[in-house]
Write an enzyme that holds these catalytic residues in place. Structure first.
Site, mmCIF file in Angstrom:
data_model
loop_
_atom_site.group_PDB
_atom_site.id
_atom_site.type_symbol
_atom_site.label_atom_id
_atom_site.label_comp_id
_atom_site.label_asym_id
_atom_site.label_seq_id
_atom_site.Cartn_x
_atom_site.Cartn_y
_atom_site.Cartn_z
ATOM 1 N N LYS A 162 0.839 -1.204 0.000
ATOM 2 C CA LYS A 162 0.000 0.000 0.000
ATOM 3 C C LYS A 162 0.871 1.250 0.000
ATOM 4 O O LYS A 162 0.630 2.188 -0.754
ATOM 5 C CB LYS A 162 -0.905 0.022 1.243
ATOM 6 C CG LYS A 162 -2.129 -0.851 1.115
ATOM 7 C CD LYS A 162 -2.841 -0.997 2.448
ATOM 8 C CE LYS A 162 -3.885 -2.087 2.365
ATOM 9 N NZ LYS A 162 -4.297 -2.597 3.664
ATOM 10 N N GLN A 207 -5.156 -1.257 9.576
ATOM 11 C CA GLN A 207 -5.093 -2.619 9.045
ATOM 12 C C GLN A 207 -5.756 -3.614 10.010
ATOM 13 O O GLN A 207 -5.460 -3.617 11.205
ATOM 14 C CB GLN A 207 -3.622 -2.988 8.797
ATOM 15 C CG GLN A 207 -3.402 -4.345 8.155
ATOM 16 C CD GLN A 207 -3.818 -4.404 6.699
ATOM 17 O OE1 GLN A 207 -3.866 -3.407 5.998
ATOM 18 N NE2 GLN A 207 -4.146 -5.599 6.232
ATOM 19 N N ASP A 216 -11.580 2.921 3.883
ATOM 20 C CA ASP A 216 -12.040 1.525 3.846
ATOM 21 C C ASP A 216 -13.564 1.452 3.671
ATOM 22 O O ASP A 216 -14.094 0.395 3.331
ATOM 23 C CB ASP A 216 -11.701 0.824 5.176
ATOM 24 C CG ASP A 216 -10.425 0.009 5.115
ATOM 25 O OD1 ASP A 216 -10.131 -0.553 4.039
ATOM 26 O OD2 ASP A 216 -9.737 -0.078 6.143
#
Ligand code: GUN
Length: 298
Positions: free
Chosen positions: A55, A99, A122
């Site tokens: 990422k 995460q 997200d």
């Protein structure tokens, strides 16, 4: 033997990343804004380490700023929430991703709900979940967003098509079903209690497999010519490659399904590469909205 068209997720992801890079350049040139994405990693889970590294690399490649925060596995929930609060208030940070999974002592939901919904790239915050299910413009979870994009590129309009989503997770299954509904599909959500799952799948023009069970969806569950999107990434033993070796397979028995489907995503190289590309896209979308800029007019 019939062979389905292989939906090349790597190629779609490369195109999507180019689009993001163009938009980032325009944001810098016209508005002096460099989008920033903060990724928070708690503990040392090897799979998460790989994701986070990828990422960070992709974020920098598209011209954005990347902020990485690594915290020890035994961190106190209060300290994690303090970091999120700091990122919420930092104007250089336009997107925040914590995460998952998080260690057991931490309430995952409390952390997700503490993220400013405008920075929740997200799309997991309740505000964004609510906006998606009421047809509003929130931030949409990356994996389902990538799936919809590939479906539209492959099929054109999805309107009126029968779609089945196998799996009802908050991260993929439910948002996927909502996105398909938004595209005017007739949507079935199937799960472990569904009766006659093979029969339900056989009725569908679009099959989304997101259950996390290796090669569960068989070739004879697929209607001839259907489009199959395989979200699963499962590592299984591969003794044919040597002792202790493994390989990646999806939730679909690819070798069977490829002979029946009209189009299908492979694993690896299908949905996976699109997820990071959509994270970058969401970061640009979030940046534009925070600055009151229409992303369509960059
Ligand atoms: N862990 C595995 N996939 C994801 C994802 O898409 N978002 C977050 N936050 N954590 C993950």
């Amino acid at each position: 033997m019939r062979q389905a068209k292989i939906i090349d997720g790597k190629a779609f992801a490369a195109t999507a990343r180019e689009g993001v890079a163009r938009d980032v350049a325009a944001l810098k040139d016209k508005y002096g804004i460099t989008p920033g994405l903060a990724v928070v990693l708690v503990g040392e889970d090897p799979a998460s380490e790989v994701y986070v590294r990828n990422k960070g690399k992709s974020t920098l490649e598209t011209g954005m700023q990347s902020f990485e925060h690594r915290l020890p596995a035994d961190i106190d929930q209060g300290d994690l929430l303090k970091l999120v609060d700091k990122l919420n208030r930092d104007p250089a940070v336009n997107g925040i991703l914590v995460q998952l999974p998080l260690p057991d002592q931490i309430d995952e939901n409390a952390v997700i709900q503490s993220i400013n919904p405008a920075k929740d790239v997200d799309g997991f915050h309740l505000a964004n979940v609510g906006l998606l299910s009421t047809g509003g413009d929130g931030l949409v979870p990356c994996t389902p967003l990538g799936c919809i994009l590939m479906l539209k590129e492959t099929l054109g309009s999805l309107s009126g098509r029968r779609a089945i989503v196998v799996g009802r997770s908050n991260i993929v299954g439910k948002p996927m079903a909502n996105l398909l509904l938004k595209e005017s599909c007739t949507v079935t959500i199937a799960h472990s209690r569904t009766k006659d799952l093979p029969g339900e799948c056989r009725r569908a023009d679009i099959v989304i497999a997101a259950v996390g069970r290796p090669e569960m969806v068989k070739g004879d569950w697929i209607r001839k010519g259907a489009t199959v999107i395989d979200v699963g990434i499962n590592r299984i033993p591969a003794p044919e490659k040597g002792e202790g070796k493994t390989r990646l397979v999806g939730d679909v028995a690819f070798d069977e399904a490829v002979q029946v489907a009209g189009a299908i995503t492979p694993v690896p190289g299908g949905v996976g590469p699109m997820t990071i590309a959509m994270l970058l896209r969401n970061t640009v979308t979030a940046t534009c909205r925070q600055a009151g800029i229409d992303p369509e007019n960059l």
